[in-house]
Design a protein around this motif. Structure first.
Motif, PDB file in Angstrom:
ATOM      1  N   ARG A 239       0.829  -1.197   0.000  1.00  0.00           N
ATOM      2  CA  ARG A 239       0.000   0.000   0.000  1.00  0.00           C
ATOM      3  C   ARG A 239       0.868   1.255   0.000  1.00  0.00           C
ATOM      4  NH1 ARG A 239      -1.979  -3.581  -0.786  1.00  0.00           N
ATOM      5  NH2 ARG A 239      -3.735  -3.823  -2.062  1.00  0.00           N
ATOM      6  N   ILE A 240       1.918   1.257   0.803  1.00  0.00           N
ATOM      7  CA  ILE A 240       2.810   2.421   0.840  1.00  0.00           C
ATOM      8  C   ILE A 240       3.403   2.665  -0.543  1.00  0.00           C
ATOM      9  CG2 ILE A 240       5.049   3.242   1.709  1.00  0.00           C
ATOM     10  CD1 ILE A 240       4.275   1.865   4.386  1.00  0.00           C
ATOM     11  N   THR A 241       3.841   1.603  -1.188  1.00  0.00           N
ATOM     12  CA  THR A 241       4.413   1.733  -2.529  1.00  0.00           C
ATOM     13  C   THR A 241       3.384   2.299  -3.500  1.00  0.00           C
ATOM     14  OG1 THR A 241       5.919  -0.105  -2.121  1.00  0.00           O
ATOM     15  CG2 THR A 241       5.517   0.475  -4.419  1.00  0.00           C
ATOM     16  N   GLU A 242       2.191   1.761  -3.453  1.00  0.00           N
ATOM     17  CA  GLU A 242       1.137   2.211  -4.369  1.00  0.00           C
ATOM     18  C   GLU A 242       0.776   3.675  -4.141  1.00  0.00           C
ATOM     19  OE1 GLU A 242      -3.426   0.958  -5.435  1.00  0.00           O
ATOM     20  OE2 GLU A 242      -2.058  -0.587  -4.704  1.00  0.00           O
ATOM     21  N   TYR A 243       0.579   4.078  -2.889  1.00  0.00           N
ATOM     22  CA  TYR A 243       0.217   5.455  -2.597  1.00  0.00           C
ATOM     23  C   TYR A 243       1.370   6.412  -2.913  1.00  0.00           C
ATOM     24  CZ  TYR A 243      -3.987   3.681  -0.315  1.00  0.00           C
ATOM     25  OH  TYR A 243      -5.180   3.069  -0.057  1.00  0.00           O
ATOM     26  N   THR A 244       2.598   5.991  -2.678  1.00  0.00           N
ATOM     27  CA  THR A 244       3.758   6.821  -2.999  1.00  0.00           C
ATOM     28  C   THR A 244       3.873   7.018  -4.500  1.00  0.00           C
ATOM     29  OG1 THR A 244       4.925   6.054  -1.028  1.00  0.00           O
ATOM     30  CG2 THR A 244       6.270   7.023  -2.765  1.00  0.00           C
ATOM     31  N   ASP A 245       3.682   5.942  -5.264  1.00  0.00           N
ATOM     32  CA  ASP A 245       3.725   6.056  -6.726  1.00  0.00           C
ATOM     33  C   ASP A 245       2.664   7.035  -7.227  1.00  0.00           C
ATOM     34  OD1 ASP A 245       5.789   4.222  -6.778  1.00  0.00           O
ATOM     35  OD2 ASP A 245       4.552   2.549  -7.489  1.00  0.00           O
ATOM     36  N   LYS A 246       1.472   6.972  -6.642  1.00  0.00           N
ATOM     37  CA  LYS A 246       0.409   7.907  -7.035  1.00  0.00           C
ATOM     38  C   LYS A 246       0.799   9.347  -6.717  1.00  0.00           C
ATOM     39  CE  LYS A 246      -3.629   4.929  -6.666  1.00  0.00           C
ATOM     40  NZ  LYS A 246      -4.926   4.737  -6.003  1.00  0.00           N
ATOM     41  N   ALA A 247       1.383   9.570  -5.553  1.00  0.00           N
ATOM     42  CA  ALA A 247       1.767  10.919  -5.156  1.00  0.00           C
ATOM     43  C   ALA A 247       2.848  11.475  -6.080  1.00  0.00           C
ATOM     44  CB  ALA A 247       2.256  10.927  -3.705  1.00  0.00           C
ATOM     45  N   VAL A 248       3.836  10.652  -6.408  1.00  0.00           N
ATOM     46  CA  VAL A 248       4.903  11.099  -7.303  1.00  0.00           C
ATOM     47  C   VAL A 248       4.336  11.435  -8.681  1.00  0.00           C
ATOM     48  CG1 VAL A 248       7.004  10.358  -8.506  1.00  0.00           C
ATOM     49  CG2 VAL A 248       6.749   9.912  -6.066  1.00  0.00           C
ATOM     50  N   GLU A 249       3.439  10.591  -9.166  1.00  0.00           N
ATOM     51  CA  GLU A 249       2.810  10.862 -10.461  1.00  0.00           C
ATOM     52  C   GLU A 249       2.015  12.166 -10.405  1.00  0.00           C
ATOM     53  OE1 GLU A 249       1.799  10.749 -14.359  1.00  0.00           O
ATOM     54  OE2 GLU A 249       3.299   9.536 -13.313  1.00  0.00           O
ATOM     55  N   ASN A 250       1.347  12.417  -9.312  1.00  0.00           N
ATOM     56  CA  ASN A 250       0.594  13.663  -9.143  1.00  0.00           C
ATOM     57  C   ASN A 250       1.533  14.870  -9.161  1.00  0.00           C
ATOM     58  OD1 ASN A 250      -1.801  15.135  -8.751  1.00  0.00           O
ATOM     59  ND2 ASN A 250      -1.379  15.264  -6.562  1.00  0.00           N
ATOM     60  N   PHE A 251       2.671  14.751  -8.497  1.00  0.00           N
ATOM     61  CA  PHE A 251       3.660  15.842  -8.523  1.00  0.00           C
ATOM     62  C   PHE A 251       4.168  16.076  -9.948  1.00  0.00           C
ATOM     63  CE2 PHE A 251       4.733  14.684  -3.919  1.00  0.00           C
ATOM     64  CZ  PHE A 251       3.896  15.661  -3.408  1.00  0.00           C
ATOM     65  N   ARG A 252       4.388  15.000 -10.668  1.00  0.00           N
ATOM     66  CA  ARG A 252       4.837  15.131 -12.066  1.00  0.00           C
ATOM     67  C   ARG A 252       3.816  15.898 -12.896  1.00  0.00           C
ATOM     68  NH1 ARG A 252       6.859   9.861 -11.865  1.00  0.00           N
ATOM     69  NH2 ARG A 252       9.106  10.025 -11.776  1.00  0.00           N
ATOM     70  N   LYS A 253       2.559  15.507 -12.739  1.00  0.00           N
ATOM     71  CA  LYS A 253       1.493  16.191 -13.488  1.00  0.00           C
ATOM     72  C   LYS A 253       1.445  17.670 -13.125  1.00  0.00           C
ATOM     73  CE  LYS A 253      -1.612  12.220 -13.970  1.00  0.00           C
ATOM     74  NZ  LYS A 253      -2.913  11.667 -13.544  1.00  0.00           N
ATOM     75  N   ALA A 254       1.620  17.975 -11.859  1.00  0.00           N
ATOM     76  CA  ALA A 254       1.561  19.370 -11.413  1.00  0.00           C
ATOM     77  C   ALA A 254       2.682  20.198 -12.025  1.00  0.00           C
ATOM     78  CB  ALA A 254       1.627  19.437  -9.892  1.00  0.00           C
ATOM     79  N   THR A 255       3.834  19.595 -12.216  1.00  0.00           N
ATOM     80  CA  THR A 255       4.959  20.352 -12.781  1.00  0.00           C
ATOM     81  C   THR A 255       4.791  20.615 -14.272  1.00  0.00           C
ATOM     82  OG1 THR A 255       6.291  18.376 -13.256  1.00  0.00           O
ATOM     83  CG2 THR A 255       6.569  19.406 -11.082  1.00  0.00           C
ATOM     84  N   GLN A 256       3.844  19.938 -14.895  1.00  0.00           N
ATOM     85  CA  GLN A 256       3.640  20.098 -16.331  1.00  0.00           C
ATOM     86  C   GLN A 256       2.524  21.089 -16.667  1.00  0.00           C
ATOM     87  OE1 GLN A 256       3.083  16.050 -17.580  1.00  0.00           O
ATOM     88  NE2 GLN A 256       5.234  15.529 -17.270  1.00  0.00           N
ATOM     89  N   ILE A 257       1.975  21.741 -15.673  1.00  0.00           N
ATOM     90  CA  ILE A 257       0.903  22.714 -15.901  1.00  0.00           C
ATOM     91  C   ILE A 257       1.515  23.990 -16.462  1.00  0.00           C
ATOM     92  CG2 ILE A 257      -0.851  24.151 -14.804  1.00  0.00           C
ATOM     93  CD1 ILE A 257      -1.103  21.908 -12.678  1.00  0.00           C
ATOM     94  N   THR A 258       1.041  24.375 -17.645  1.00  0.00           N
ATOM     95  CA  THR A 258       1.579  25.593 -18.281  1.00  0.00           C
ATOM     96  C   THR A 258       0.491  26.551 -18.744  1.00  0.00           C
ATOM     97  OG1 THR A 258       1.651  24.466 -20.419  1.00  0.00           O
ATOM     98  CG2 THR A 258       3.669  24.414 -19.086  1.00  0.00           C
ATOM     99  N   THR A 259      -0.762  26.109 -18.690  1.00  0.00           N
ATOM    100  CA  THR A 259      -1.859  26.957 -19.157  1.00  0.00           C
ATOM    101  C   THR A 259      -3.027  26.870 -18.177  1.00  0.00           C
ATOM    102  OG1 THR A 259      -2.956  25.192 -20.406  1.00  0.00           O
ATOM    103  CG2 THR A 259      -1.246  26.484 -21.572  1.00  0.00           C
ATOM    104  N   PRO A 260      -3.927  27.838 -18.231  1.00  0.00           N
ATOM    105  CA  PRO A 260      -5.120  27.747 -17.383  1.00  0.00           C
ATOM    106  C   PRO A 260      -5.938  26.482 -17.676  1.00  0.00           C
ATOM    107  CG  PRO A 260      -4.889  29.977 -18.224  1.00  0.00           C
ATOM    108  CD  PRO A 260      -3.863  29.126 -18.928  1.00  0.00           C
ATOM    109  N   GLU A 261      -5.978  26.093 -18.934  1.00  0.00           N
ATOM    110  CA  GLU A 261      -6.721  24.885 -19.308  1.00  0.00           C
ATOM    111  C   GLU A 261      -6.077  23.639 -18.692  1.00  0.00           C
ATOM    112  OE1 GLU A 261      -5.579  27.141 -21.559  1.00  0.00           O
ATOM    113  OE2 GLU A 261      -7.487  28.129 -22.023  1.00  0.00           O
TER     114      GLU A 261
END
Length: 89
Positions: free
Chosen positions: A22-44
Motif C-alpha cells: 500500500r505504501i508503494t502504491e500510494y507513494t507512486d500515485k503521489a509522485v505521479e501527481n507531482f509530475r502532473k503538477a509540474t507540467q501545468i503551463t496553461t489555465p486549461e
C-alpha cells in the motif's frame, strides 16, 4: 506452542507485506501527481489537473476504505486462527 509462533509470524508477514504494498502504491500515485503538477503551463491544463485531482481523490478514498476493510478481515482471521490454535494446544 509452535503453532502460535507460526501463526504470529505468518500474520506479521501478511500485515507487513500488505502495508509495504500500500505504501508503494500510494507513494507512486503521489509522485505521479507531482509530475502532473509540474507540467501545468496553461489555465486549461490547470483546470484539467484539478478535474483529474478530484477524481483521483475519490478513487483514493475508496481504495483506503477497501484497505481498511482488508485489514479488518485480516484481524478477524487472525482472531479465529488464534482461538483455534489455543483450543488445539
Amino acid at each position: 506452542m509452535q503453532a502460535l509462533i507460526d501463526l504470529n509470524l505468518r500474520t506479521a508477514e501478511e500485515a507487513t507485506r500488505f502495508q509495504i504494498d500500500r505504501i508503494t502504491e500510494y507513494t507512486d500515485k503521489a509522485v505521479e501527481n507531482f509530475r502532473k503538477a509540474t507540467q501545468i503551463t496553461t489555465p486549461e491544463a490547470l483546470q484539467a489537473y484539478w478535474t483529474d485531482a478530484v477524481a483521483d481523490a475519490e478513487t483514493t478514498a475508496k481504495q483506503i476504505q477497501d484497505d481498511i476493510q482488508s485489514l479488518v478481515e485480516m484481524g478477524q482471521r487472525y482472531t479465529q486462527d488464534l482461538q483455534a490454535a489455543i483450543t488445539n494446544a
